[in-house]
Write a protein that holds these residues in place. Structure first.
Motif, short mmCIF file in Angstrom:
data_model
loop_
_atom_site.label_atom_id
_atom_site.label_comp_id
_atom_site.label_asym_id
_atom_site.label_seq_id
_atom_site.Cartn_x
_atom_site.Cartn_y
_atom_site.Cartn_z
N ARG A 149 0.82 -1.21 0.00
CA ARG A 149 0.00 0.00 0.00
C ARG A 149 0.85 1.26 0.00
N LEU A 187 1.00 3.50 -3.10
CA LEU A 187 -0.04 4.45 -3.55
C LEU A 187 0.34 5.91 -3.25
N PRO A 188 0.70 6.24 -2.00
CA PRO A 188 1.13 7.63 -1.79
C PRO A 188 2.34 7.99 -2.62
N ILE A 214 -6.06 5.09 -1.76
CA ILE A 214 -5.34 5.47 -0.54
C ILE A 214 -6.30 5.51 0.63
N LYS A 215 -7.47 6.11 0.40
CA LYS A 215 -8.47 6.19 1.47
C LYS A 215 -8.84 4.78 1.95
N GLU A 216 -9.00 3.86 1.01
CA GLU A 216 -9.40 2.52 1.40
C GLU A 216 -8.32 1.79 2.19
N SER A 217 -7.06 2.02 1.82
CA SER A 217 -6.04 1.24 2.53
C SER A 217 -5.46 1.96 3.73
N TYR A 218 -5.61 3.28 3.81
CA TYR A 218 -5.10 3.99 4.98
C TYR A 218 -6.21 4.56 5.85
N ILE A 228 -1.17 9.78 6.66
CA ILE A 228 -0.66 8.64 5.90
C ILE A 228 0.77 8.36 6.29
N LEU A 279 -16.62 8.66 -2.01
CA LEU A 279 -15.88 7.51 -1.51
C LEU A 279 -14.85 7.89 -0.46
N THR A 280 -14.57 9.18 -0.32
CA THR A 280 -13.56 9.57 0.66
C THR A 280 -14.21 10.39 1.75
N LYS A 310 -10.65 -4.74 -2.45
CA LYS A 310 -10.60 -3.80 -1.34
C LYS A 310 -9.97 -4.48 -0.14
N PRO A 311 -9.26 -3.71 0.70
CA PRO A 311 -8.81 -4.29 1.97
C PRO A 311 -10.04 -4.72 2.76
N GLU A 333 -11.18 -4.73 5.77
CA GLU A 333 -11.87 -3.98 6.82
C GLU A 333 -12.77 -2.89 6.26
N THR A 334 -12.45 -2.42 5.05
CA THR A 334 -13.29 -1.35 4.52
C THR A 334 -14.40 -1.88 3.63
#
Lengths: 496, 110, 119, 325
Positions: free
Chosen positions: A158, A161-162, C100-104, C112, D74-75, D173-174, D176-177
């Protein structure tokens, strides 16, 4: 229909035609096959054009049969031919390697889209190398950048991504700066064709906008090429990208931006801005020296193998710019030669890393202890690639450093100091490569998850072909040398 | 005749401008969300119809007139719909309309 | 009046820098992308400002108009391309932000970074 | 008079840019960005760039906003309050602005007919377009024929974005989300938007086709038309909900459109080679060079429109469907 005259156009059109086909193919093996065949075909076209260029043929192509400066002109000379060779060869080798390497990193159902993006990146990069139109460069730069953001964001970690987001922001700023620069020059000259521009800039009486344009173009392209203080996006983006992507992009992506920078600075500005060579050298040289010293030093303390090599890339870009900043034919020859040789060395190193990652996904230096026993071929490839990176005689890396040093020595006392920088940089390279060797060969196996077997055969074969190319071009440097010296002469030829 | 049309169209245009101003002031000065929306809707309907009417008189019989009429029709359909959507979204997100005429919010009135 | 002829260039410079400032300073990734699109729009203004000719019209040739003055069509063509490039970059950037939102669980840059150093 | 109006609009542009930076709610900032784009489009129109104005309005203000909204859903909507004082960024940016303004004094004045760009290359376009291509809109002639290679690149840029968004948003998707949100039903419960939307929808599509085929004669062309038609279909998805929209217009059709349009464009170019000309040389497509140019421009504009429409729809649906992915 004589295909030979269309080669310059086909270099871009063949990949572009393949992209929609690959995107529509949902079978991943088919997608891989089509992508690889396309890339090999592009390689064949590049080879054909290189042969033509060496025989003195001039590949000039008018898109849509409109004369420049009204239409878009494509042009392949020695410099573009060398770049095209690097791009297509890196893409083909990495694609062959991806057959095994990618399965562990990306879910199979996303493979078709991945390969479509790959071929788009290939088309974009070769488009930049082929075109002779300032705005067309921007368009293909965007194709290649968008595609490479996608490729780099494909990795399973992950943290990628950043890193890619940062690359996207900085890359877009770089491209936009380039666009501003082109706009300012266009405003003063009224043309977009590079050749025509070079002639007309001379007539611009007042230089303020042109000077601003030179600044914007240089900074923008330096951002994309990860030149020293603007390299911040590179290490993380390379580290967390899928391994084959790193092998592909590390070999050619930054070099293509450097190529555009050389084109602009030597073709368009060289002749026209007062004391341009002096300004160019005085700005670029310190940056190059800092890049070599600082980035190599950081690489010495890095714990992740991929990031270590990524920092080393920043340092190697320093060598390339150092050669260019001399503004002499011999310096430029060394610089262009190093574009070729560094691509060879870094490409084969990252391919070897891809082999290693098949059995040791973490890629931490401390996990390497004793791994050379179970993966002898992989590590032999790593060592040979490393030797080429350091510049040991008999490898490709040696040739370009030799030329760089002899170009520097013509400068007298200042040159000797610069040679010292190169020697220190190379010694640091010895240190960071040695750290890998020491862990892998001379430490007792301590990691319980140590690899038990060698990487898959096809992957090893591709890696070894790349490594042996290092040795071959170290012993027989005639081809890249001929290309780079004629490229350097052409670039400097713009000055009377 | 032309003179008359010209004057008439300018009258319409300036009236339109006036209502835009009124709508703008209302959107800034009204006390609550729904009243503000009410004020702003003046610009959507009255003002834009007046302005386009003025423009039609300026254009005379031409293709531009047809296009302007099409714009009026389009506005008649979309602006009430969008006002509805905004008000509805506000209601759903929990913004209660003030039904008890407590206009003296903030103690402006004695 | 002479100075007003440069007003467009100044607005270009100011808007460009406002966009750049947003991109550099803000932590929120979506805000950064908004800044980036302002930054790109400013360049459109630079190109389109060049194309204007006094008394010119849009470069569409009409029969029967003798000796017309046209504004310059070439920068317009270039900017058509640049607009499409802009929306493409934005879409790709937003896709990365969503991931990024989904994984962090956050789209703030400092959060982050903090979450990565926890590992 | 016009110049005063332009100055007013430009000043408004700066004010809105400042407001965007200061807005802490991202939704507000986004709406302001839309206004910014529309103002920009108005400015382009004043500066005689009708084609660009139309594109900026359709793509910059329309599609970009929709994609941003999809991502915002989504955010999150709120930006964390901004604390750090950017001592470094401020001078850097200020110096850049000062340099640009300083350099601008040597730029040609706005509307100067003596400026270099009006002397070189462009007079040729204006003179030769009626003879060689023979379509009234010079912008379309340059876009579709003289610099058609740029436009080909542009089509692949948007296709690259579409591939990229699909690739990124098709990742698992991970855990947990992951949520099991009910499939969205759009606005089908709301009578007024539904009726009004259904009424407008055919006109939007019709307008899209008008812009597509009128591009030779007036402002418009494939990009604008593709964006407008895509907007219409997005409206349909908003009204009826994701599920019904995808049933009526499934993903594979969009993908076929995005890929097929790009392929069509490239193949027109290859046809030029096959018939003995250069790549993208339309003159050889027909026995009469001008008819060949007309045919070529028609075909590539169609390719552009199809690709843009398909790609934008795919991008929209990738964001919209991510919630229940």
């Amino acid at each position: 229909m004589n295909l030979n005259e269309h080669l310059a156009a086909l270099q871009i059109v063949v990949p572009l035609l393949a992209v929609p086909l690959i995107a529509l193919l949902q079978l991943r093996r088919m997608a891989w096959l089509v992508a690889t065949l396309t890339s090999l075909m592009a390689f064949a076209i590049a080879v054909a054009m290189t042969v033509g260029v060496l025989n003195g043929q001039d590949y000039q192509y008018f898109m849509g049969n409109w004369q420049p400066p009204y239409g878009i002109e494509l042009r392949v000379d020695a410099l573009s031919a060398l770049l095209l060779l690097v791009i297509t060869a890196a893409s083909s080798a990495a694609l062959l390697a991806s057959y095994h390497s990618l399965d562990t990193q990306i879910e199979p159902r996303r493979h078709a889209l991945f390969y479509a993006a790959w071929i788009l990146a290939l088309a974009g990069l070769s488009g930049i190398a082929v075109t002779a139109d300032a705005f067309n460069v921007f368009v293909f730069m965007e194709i290649s950048s968008l595609a490479s953001y996608v490729l780099m964001a494909g990795g399973p970690d992950r943290r990628g991504l950043p890193a890619v987001f940062k690359y996207l922001i900085l890359g877009t700023i770089g491209a936009t700066f380039y666009l501003i620069g082109v706009g300012l020059i266009y405003m003063m000259t009224g043309t977009l064709n590079l050749e025509d521009m070079a002639q007309r800039v001379t007539q611009v009486a007042d230089q303020k906008p042109v000077l601003a344009a030179a600044g914007f173009i240089t900074v923008g392209l330096a951002l994309k090429a990860a030149m020293f203080p603007l390299h911040l996006w590179l290490p993380n983006a390379y580290t967390y990208a899928p391994h084959v992507v790193t092998a592909f992009l590390a070999a050619c992506a930054t070099k293509v931006s450097l190529y555009v920078l050389l084109r602009f600075d030597f073709l368009v500005f060289q002749d026209n801005l007062v004391s341009h060579p002096l300004r160019f050298a005085s700005l670029l040289m310190p940056m190059a020296i800092f890049a070599i010293l600082i980035a190599s030093a950081v690489a010495m303390f890095e714990k992740n193998i991929k990031r270590l090599l990524a920092w080393s890339s920043v340092a190697q870009i320093g060598y390339i710019t150092l050669g260019a900043s001399l503004v002499t034919v011999s310096g430029l020859t060394a610089s262009v030669l190093h574009i070729f040789n560094h691509a060879l060395a870094k490409g084969s190193l990252f391919l070897a890393v891809a082999c290693l990652a098949m059995r040791l996904p973490g890629l931490q230096l401390r996990d390497l202890a004793g791994c050379a026993r179970s993966m002898p071929w992989t590590f032999a490839a790593l060592v040979l690639g490393g030797l080429s990176l350091i510049g040991v005689p008999g490898t490709a890396g040696f040739i370009s450093k030799w030329y760089l040093i002899s170009a520097l020595l013509t400068l007298g006392a200042a040159g000797v100091a610069l040679v010292a920088v190169i020697v220190i940089g190379s010694l640091m390279a010895v240190v960071y490569i040695w750290r890998i060797v020491e862990q892998a060969y001379f430490q007792a196996p301590s990691n319980p998850a140590a690899p038990a077997a060698e990487a898959p055969l096809t992957l090893l074969v591709v890696t070894w072909v790349a490594v042996l190319a290092n040795v071959y071009f170290g012993l027989q440097p005639a081809l890249p040398l001929a290309l780079s010296s004629s490229a350097a002469a052409a670039l400097m030829g713009a000055t009377p | 005749m032309n003179q008359v049309l010209d004057v008439l169209s300018w009258v319409l245009l300036s009236c339109g401008g006036f209502f835009i101003l009124v709508g703008g002031i209302g959107a800034l000065r009204m006390p609550s969300f729904y009243t503000r929306m009410h004020a702003a809707s003046v610009t959507d309907t009255m003002a834009s119809f007046l302005v386009i009417g003025g423009l039609i008189l300026q254009a005379g019989w031409s293709l531009a007139t047809v296009k302007l009429v099409a714009i009026i029709l389009f506005l008649m359909l979309t602006s009430p719909t969008s006002s509805y959507a905004v008000a509805n979204a506000a209601l759903l997100s929990g913004m209660k309309p003030d039904t008890k005429f407590k206009a003296n919010k903030g103690g402006r009135e004695s | 009046m002479e100075l007003l002829g440069y007003y467009n260039y100044w607005v270009f410079a100011v808007v460009l820098c406002l966009g750049l400032y947003t991109v550099i300073t803000r932590n929120n990734l979506i805000k950064k992308l908004l800044g980036l699109s302002i930054f790109q729009s400013a360049v459109f203004l630079l190109y389109i400002t060049m194309d204007k000719v006094d008394g010119g019209t849009a470069p569409i040739i009409q029969k029967g108009v003798s000796d017309p003055i046209f504004s310059n069509p070439l920068p317009q063509v270039l900017i058509l391309t640049a607009i499409v490039v802009g929306v493409s970059t934005t879409a790709l950037g937003l896709a990365i932000v969503v991931r990024i939102k989904e994984s962090y669980g956050s789209i703030e840059e400092d959060d982050i970074l903090a979450r990565d150093s926890e590992l | 008079m016009t110049i005063l109006f332009a100055v007013f609009l430009l000043s408004l542009l700066v004010i809105i840019a400042v407001a965007i930076i200061r807005a802490e709610n991202l939704f507000v900032a986004l709406m302001l960005t839309t206004i910014f784009s529309l103002l920009m489009a108005t400015n382009f129109f004043i500066l005689d760039a009708a084609d660009v104005a139309l594109t900026e309005a359709a793509i910059g203000a329309g599609i970009t906003t929709v994609i941003f909204l999809g991502a915002l859903a989504l955010t999150s909507e709120h930006e964390k309050p901004f604390v750090a004082v950017p001592w470094l960024a401020l001078p850097v940016v200020a110096v850049t602005a000062a340099l640009l303004i300083f350099a601008s004094f040597d730029n040609p004045r706005l509307g100067d007919p003596e400026a270099p760009i009006h002397q070189h290359v462009v007079p040729w376009y204006l003179e030769q377009t009626p003879k060689l291509v023979d379509i009234p809109n010079v912008v379309t002639a340059i876009l579709g024929s003289f610099r058609a290679f740029d436009t080909l690149g542009e089509v692949f840029v948007i296709f690259a974005a579409c591939i990229g968004v699909l690739f990124l948003l098709s990742a698992r998707k991970p855990s947990e989300t992951r949520c099991t949100a009910p499939a969205s039903v759009g606005l089908s419960q709301h009578l007024i938007p539904k009726v009004a939307g259904r009424f407008i929808l055919p006109f939007i599509i019709l307008f899209g086709f008008y812009v597509q085929f009128h591009g030779d004669f007036g402002p418009g062309g494939g990009f604008q038309a593709g964006a407008i038609v895509a907007t219409g279909l997005i409206l349909f998805a908003l009204l009826e909900g994701e599920e019904r929209a995808l049933r009526a217009f499934p993903r594979w059709i969009m993908m076929a459109m995005a890929a097929g349009g790009a392929l069509l464009y490239a193949l027109v170019g290859v046809a030029g080679i096959a018939m003995g000309g250069k790549f993208l040389d339309y003159s050889v497509l027909s026995s009469d060079p001008i008819a060949g140019q007309h045919l070529g421009i028609l075909l590539i504009e169609a390719g552009v429109g199809i690709t843009v429409c398909g790609s934008l729809l795919l991008i929209f649906h990738a964001f919209a469907a991510r919630e229940s992915f």
